[in-house]
Structure formats: structure tokens, C-alpha cells
Write a protein that holds these residues in place. Structure first.
Motif, short mmCIF file in Angstrom:
data_model
loop_
_atom_site.label_atom_id
_atom_site.label_comp_id
_atom_site.label_asym_id
_atom_site.label_seq_id
_atom_site.Cartn_x
_atom_site.Cartn_y
_atom_site.Cartn_z
N PHE A 165 -0.83 -60.33 -43.09
CA PHE A 165 -0.21 -59.01 -43.29
C PHE A 165 -1.25 -57.92 -43.02
O PHE A 165 -2.40 -58.02 -43.42
CB PHE A 165 0.30 -58.88 -44.73
N ARG A 166 -0.79 -56.87 -42.32
CA ARG A 166 -1.62 -55.71 -42.06
C ARG A 166 -0.83 -54.44 -42.38
O ARG A 166 0.33 -54.30 -41.95
CB ARG A 166 -2.06 -55.67 -40.59
N GLY A 167 -1.46 -53.54 -43.13
CA GLY A 167 -0.79 -52.30 -43.48
C GLY A 167 -1.80 -51.23 -43.81
O GLY A 167 -3.02 -51.43 -43.71
N GLN A 168 -1.29 -50.08 -44.21
CA GLN A 168 -2.19 -49.00 -44.61
C GLN A 168 -1.53 -48.11 -45.66
O GLN A 168 -0.30 -48.05 -45.77
CB GLN A 168 -2.61 -48.16 -43.41
N ALA A 169 -2.38 -47.44 -46.42
CA ALA A 169 -1.95 -46.45 -47.41
C ALA A 169 -2.63 -45.14 -47.06
O ALA A 169 -3.79 -45.11 -46.62
CB ALA A 169 -2.35 -46.89 -48.81
N GLN A 194 1.83 -42.74 -49.07
CA GLN A 194 2.55 -43.37 -47.97
C GLN A 194 2.03 -44.79 -47.76
O GLN A 194 0.83 -45.00 -47.55
CB GLN A 194 2.37 -42.55 -46.70
N LEU A 195 2.94 -45.77 -47.80
CA LEU A 195 2.61 -47.17 -47.57
C LEU A 195 3.41 -47.70 -46.40
O LEU A 195 4.61 -47.41 -46.27
CB LEU A 195 2.91 -48.02 -48.80
N SER A 196 2.78 -48.47 -45.54
CA SER A 196 3.48 -49.09 -44.41
C SER A 196 2.74 -50.36 -44.02
O SER A 196 1.54 -50.51 -44.31
CB SER A 196 3.56 -48.14 -43.21
N GLY A 197 3.44 -51.27 -43.37
CA GLY A 197 2.79 -52.49 -42.91
C GLY A 197 3.79 -53.54 -42.49
O GLY A 197 5.00 -53.40 -42.69
N SER A 198 3.28 -54.61 -41.90
CA SER A 198 4.12 -55.73 -41.48
C SER A 198 3.29 -56.99 -41.43
O SER A 198 2.06 -56.94 -41.33
CB SER A 198 4.74 -55.46 -40.10
N GLY A 199 3.95 -58.13 -41.52
CA GLY A 199 3.25 -59.39 -41.47
C GLY A 199 4.21 -60.53 -41.19
O GLY A 199 5.43 -60.33 -41.13
#
Length: 257
Positions: free
Chosen positions: A223-227, A209-214
């Protein structure tokens, strides 16, 4: 003497016009290498800067040994317009419909506009860009969709309109026995002066699962996100979780500044 001077001026103008009209494609290849810090290279150029073709190479940069040649040839047609330049790109491997780009000056800056287009690219080409892609060795298909996309650069500030979506479909990696690991979408969205350009990352489907925004602020991307992965999949996806970001337990934090 005056007639001689006019003759020399006429001859020089003819030479300049000939150089402009018949400038070899290798000149454009040189500009591409310099302008991209050798991340994009054009090999075996043919034709002129106005009508030509070349093999395109993705590279990790000037000091990198990683490189990957895309299949087939890329061809272009460059045409002057009263308002700037019009460029048409074709690619044997990946662009079924020609991609049209218009570039021109604006008061205090310049502008680019892309015609709506959809193209498909092999995910394996990313390995040519070097780390970390040469380690991930991604497989799958990349689908690039452009919709109403234009960019103005005015007084050092980018004004983006429209969107560009990159869908990574049925992605797999040599770092995991789980194949595929998922499908993902990275979307660039612009609303002109209303707000700076935005990046959005989401998972379409899959175990990783990958998500984030920047957004573009201060002349760079933030940009900041997480896996993450479920408890059942963390063993087979552990190597990927370690490489995509900074590991924090069951998650990896992705940060670009």
C-alpha cells in the motif's frame, strides 16, 4: 466379546456426540484467541460453540498491554450444512441486523461468503489494538458496509469478489485541537481472477487529506498513500502528520509492505 466391543464403540460414539453437541463456548474463545494471535479475545463466554455469547476485547496482541472491551455482548449461532458451516453474529452495540457468514470447502481450498450488511462501530475501539491507535485515540463512528463479498482461497491464492467499505465519519483525535479532522473511506474491492484484491483510501471531507491505494501481491499487502493539510492547518495537524507516515515537508508518506 463381539457384543462387548460393539457396546464400547456405542458408548464412545455417544460420548463423542455429546462433546460435539454440548462443547462449551470457552472452546471457541480459545480458538479465537489462538487464531488471531490474541488480537481478539472472548471474555465471559456463555453457552456452547453452537449457541453462545461473550464480551469481545480488542487487544494489541500477546505481548501488548493495550486492550479495550466493546460495549454489550456478542452472540452467535453456528449451524452445520451439507456444504460447510453457517454462522450468524449479533452485537448489542454495533450490528443492528444479524451478520450471516457461510464457510465451506472448495476443490483445492475453501470459501467464505458474507451476506450484505451494514454495521456501526465506535472509532474509540481502535485504541485497544495498540500502537499507533493508542496514541491517536480516535473518536467518531466507523460504518462497515459489505456488498456481495466472498473470498475463495485456492492453491494458496485468494480470489475476492464484491466489496467492503469502512467509512470513518467525523473523526477527531487527542493529537489535534481541530475537531473533527475529517471523514474517510477505506474500500476493499475484488474482481475474482481478473486482478488481485485492491485497497482504496480517500477523503470524504475534512482538513486532513488522506489518499492511497494498494493490492494483495506475493502473499501480503502493498500500500502507498499520503497525508497532507493546507498551510493554515499544518500547525494543528502537525502531530497527526508526523505519526501517520514518514514526513516529507507538508506531506506524510504512508507505506505498508
Amino acid at each position: 466379546m463381539r457384543d462387548a466391543r460393539w457396546g464400547w464403540l456405542g458408548a464412545l460414539a455417544g460420548v463423542a456426540f455429546g462433546l460435539l453437541v454440548f462443547a462449551p463456548a470457552s472452546w471457541l474463545a480459545g480458538l479465537l484467541a489462538t487464531g488471531t494471535d490474541r488480537h481478539l479475545l472472548a471474555l465471559q463466554p456463555r453457552g456452547t460453540i453452537w449457541n453462545g455469547s461473550a464480551r469481545i476485547v480488542l487487544s494489541g496482541g500477546a505481548s501488548s498491554r493495550d486492550a479495550l472491551v466493546l460495549p454489550g455482548r456478542f452472540s452467535w449461532q453456528l449451524r452445520p450444512r451439507w456444504t460447510g458451516l453457517s454462522l450468524q453474529l449479533r452485537a448489542d452495540c454495533c450490528v443492528p441486523e444479524p451478520l450471516h457468514v457461510v464457510a465451506g470447502p472448495r476443490w483445492g481450498g475453501w470459501a467464505l461468503a458474507w451476506a450484505d450488511n451494514t454495521s456501526q462501530w465506535p472509532a474509540a475501539m481502535l485504541a485497544g489494538l495498540g500502537s499507533p491507535w493508542n496514541t491517536v485515540q480516535a473518536q467518531g463512528q466507523l460504518v462497515l458496509t459489505l456488498q456481495g463479498l466472498s473470498l475463495e482461497w485456492v492453491a494458496g491464492r485468494p480470489l475476492l469478489h464484491g466489496s467492503a467499505s469502512l467509512d470513518a465519519m467525523a473523526v477527531s483525535s487527542r493529537l489535534s485541537t481541530l475537531q473533527p479532522i475529517g471523514s474517510y473511506r477505506l474500500r476493499l474491492v475484488g474482481n475474482g481472477q481478473a486482478e488481485p484484491p485492491q485497497l482504496q483510501l480517500q477523503t470524504l471531507e475534512g482538513s486532513l487529506q488522506l489518499s492511497g491505494s494498494g493490492q494483495w501481491t506475493g502473499g501480503r499487502w502493498n500500500f502507498r498513500g499520503q497525508a497532507s493539510a493546507s498551510a493554515d492547518d499544518q500547525v494543528v495537524l502537525g502531530n497527526l502528520l508526523n505519526i501517520v507516515g514518514r514526513r516529507q515537508g507538508a506531506h506524510s508518506i504512508i507505506a505498508v509492505d
